[in-house]
Design a protein around this motif. Structure first.
Motif, PDB file in Angstrom:
ATOM      1  N   GLN A  78     -14.170   1.287   3.540  1.00 54.25           N
ATOM      2  CA  GLN A  78     -12.919   0.241   3.512  1.00 54.25           C
ATOM      3  C   GLN A  78     -12.367   0.695   2.037  1.00 54.25           C
ATOM      4  O   GLN A  78     -11.101   0.811   1.874  1.00 54.25           O
ATOM      5  CB  GLN A  78     -12.984  -0.869   3.808  1.00 54.25           C
ATOM      6  CG  GLN A  78     -13.441  -1.189   5.189  1.00 54.25           C
ATOM      7  CD  GLN A  78     -13.793  -2.793   5.420  1.00 54.25           C
ATOM      8  OE1 GLN A  78     -13.666  -3.639   4.450  1.00 54.25           O
ATOM      9  NE2 GLN A  78     -14.074  -3.077   6.489  1.00 54.25           N
ATOM     10  N   ILE A  81     -10.686   4.285   2.229  1.00 58.15           N
ATOM     11  CA  ILE A  81      -9.560   4.400   2.902  1.00 58.15           C
ATOM     12  C   ILE A  81      -8.308   3.600   2.073  1.00 58.15           C
ATOM     13  O   ILE A  81      -7.181   4.180   2.304  1.00 58.15           O
ATOM     14  CB  ILE A  81      -9.794   3.555   4.410  1.00 58.15           C
ATOM     15  CG1 ILE A  81     -10.935   4.629   5.127  1.00 58.15           C
ATOM     16  CG2 ILE A  81      -8.396   3.318   5.160  1.00 58.15           C
ATOM     17  CD1 ILE A  81     -11.216   3.865   6.423  1.00 58.15           C
ATOM     18  N   LYS A  82      -8.746   2.482   1.619  1.00 60.23           N
ATOM     19  CA  LYS A  82      -7.489   1.721   0.921  1.00 60.23           C
ATOM     20  C   LYS A  82      -7.007   2.578  -0.215  1.00 60.23           C
ATOM     21  O   LYS A  82      -5.932   2.840  -0.560  1.00 60.23           O
ATOM     22  CB  LYS A  82      -8.041   0.417   0.287  1.00 60.23           C
ATOM     23  CG  LYS A  82      -6.973  -0.020  -0.529  1.00 60.23           C
ATOM     24  CD  LYS A  82      -7.479  -1.499  -0.897  1.00 60.23           C
ATOM     25  CE  LYS A  82      -6.500  -2.455  -1.550  1.00 60.23           C
ATOM     26  NZ  LYS A  82      -7.069  -3.510  -2.201  1.00 60.23           N
ATOM     27  N   PHE A  84      -7.260   6.106  -0.704  1.00 58.31           N
ATOM     28  CA  PHE A  84      -6.761   7.230  -0.136  1.00 58.31           C
ATOM     29  C   PHE A  84      -5.243   6.789   0.373  1.00 58.31           C
ATOM     30  O   PHE A  84      -4.125   7.613   0.098  1.00 58.31           O
ATOM     31  CB  PHE A  84      -7.370   7.762   1.123  1.00 58.31           C
ATOM     32  CG  PHE A  84      -6.630   8.855   1.953  1.00 58.31           C
ATOM     33  CD1 PHE A  84      -6.569  10.138   1.236  1.00 58.31           C
ATOM     34  CD2 PHE A  84      -6.254   8.565   3.130  1.00 58.31           C
ATOM     35  CE1 PHE A  84      -6.138  11.224   1.938  1.00 58.31           C
ATOM     36  CE2 PHE A  84      -5.674   9.587   3.873  1.00 58.31           C
ATOM     37  CZ  PHE A  84      -5.629  10.891   3.238  1.00 58.31           C
ATOM     38  N   SER A  85      -5.181   5.801   1.075  1.00 59.16           N
ATOM     39  CA  SER A  85      -3.797   5.264   1.642  1.00 59.16           C
ATOM     40  C   SER A  85      -2.855   4.992   0.346  1.00 59.16           C
ATOM     41  O   SER A  85      -1.692   5.345   0.698  1.00 59.16           O
ATOM     42  CB  SER A  85      -3.897   3.822   2.327  1.00 59.16           C
ATOM     43  OG  SER A  85      -4.674   4.069   3.420  1.00 59.16           O
ATOM     44  N   THR A  86      -3.245   4.381  -0.706  1.00 61.53           N
ATOM     45  CA  THR A  86      -2.771   4.286  -1.899  1.00 61.53           C
ATOM     46  C   THR A  86      -2.012   5.676  -2.537  1.00 61.53           C
ATOM     47  O   THR A  86      -0.918   5.937  -2.837  1.00 61.53           O
ATOM     48  CB  THR A  86      -3.260   3.454  -3.043  1.00 61.53           C
ATOM     49  OG1 THR A  86      -3.599   2.252  -2.297  1.00 61.53           O
ATOM     50  CG2 THR A  86      -2.542   3.113  -4.513  1.00 61.53           C
ATOM     51  N   LEU A  88      -1.444   8.296  -0.869  1.00 56.14           N
ATOM     52  CA  LEU A  88      -0.379   9.019   0.033  1.00 56.14           C
ATOM     53  C   LEU A  88       0.895   8.436  -0.485  1.00 56.14           C
ATOM     54  O   LEU A  88       1.713   9.331  -0.371  1.00 56.14           O
ATOM     55  CB  LEU A  88      -0.876   8.438   1.398  1.00 56.14           C
ATOM     56  CG  LEU A  88      -1.878   9.014   2.023  1.00 56.14           C
ATOM     57  CD1 LEU A  88      -2.012   8.509   3.746  1.00 56.14           C
ATOM     58  CD2 LEU A  88      -1.731  10.663   2.342  1.00 56.14           C
TER      59      LEU A  88
END
Length: 108
Positions: A78, A81-82, A84-86, A88
């Motif tokens: 998690q 993923i968090k 990585f999303s940031t 992006l």
């Protein structure tokens, strides 16, 4: 698999040896740094089976990272993923393709 299930065998390993006393947040962070340096050293050296040595050191770094995440109630997948999303949002391909510029210095 939840975070406790994933780390259960390792937690048992640590408990059987009474090593949790050495796994403060500070000690785990230091261990990540130390083993990361050992990993970097492998790229300066010539050795017969460099790939095996790299994977062994990487496993050490990852072990301490997982332990630290567990200690501060994070779930490694998690967290990844968090972050990585940031990334992006911070590094849109239209502004960063082929560049290694830190996001603070990207031109609008």
């Amino acid at each position: 698999m939840d975070r406790n299930e994933f780390l259960k065998p390792f937690a048992k390993f640590v408990d059987e040896r009474d090593w949790a006393q050495f796994h403060s947040v500070q000690n785990l962070a230091k261990s990540i740094s130390v083993d990361s340096a050992e990993l970097q050293t492998l790229f300066q050296l010539s050795c017969e089976d460099k790939n095996k040595a790299i994977l062994d050191e990487l496993a050490d770094v990852l072990t301490y990272c997982f332990m630290l995440a567990h200690r501060v109630w994070g779930v490694p997948a998690q967290l990844f993923i968090k972050k990585f999303s940031t990334g992006l949002g911070k590094y849109p391909a239209s502004k960063t393709k082929g560049k290694s510029t830190k996001n603070d210095f990207l031109k609008n």
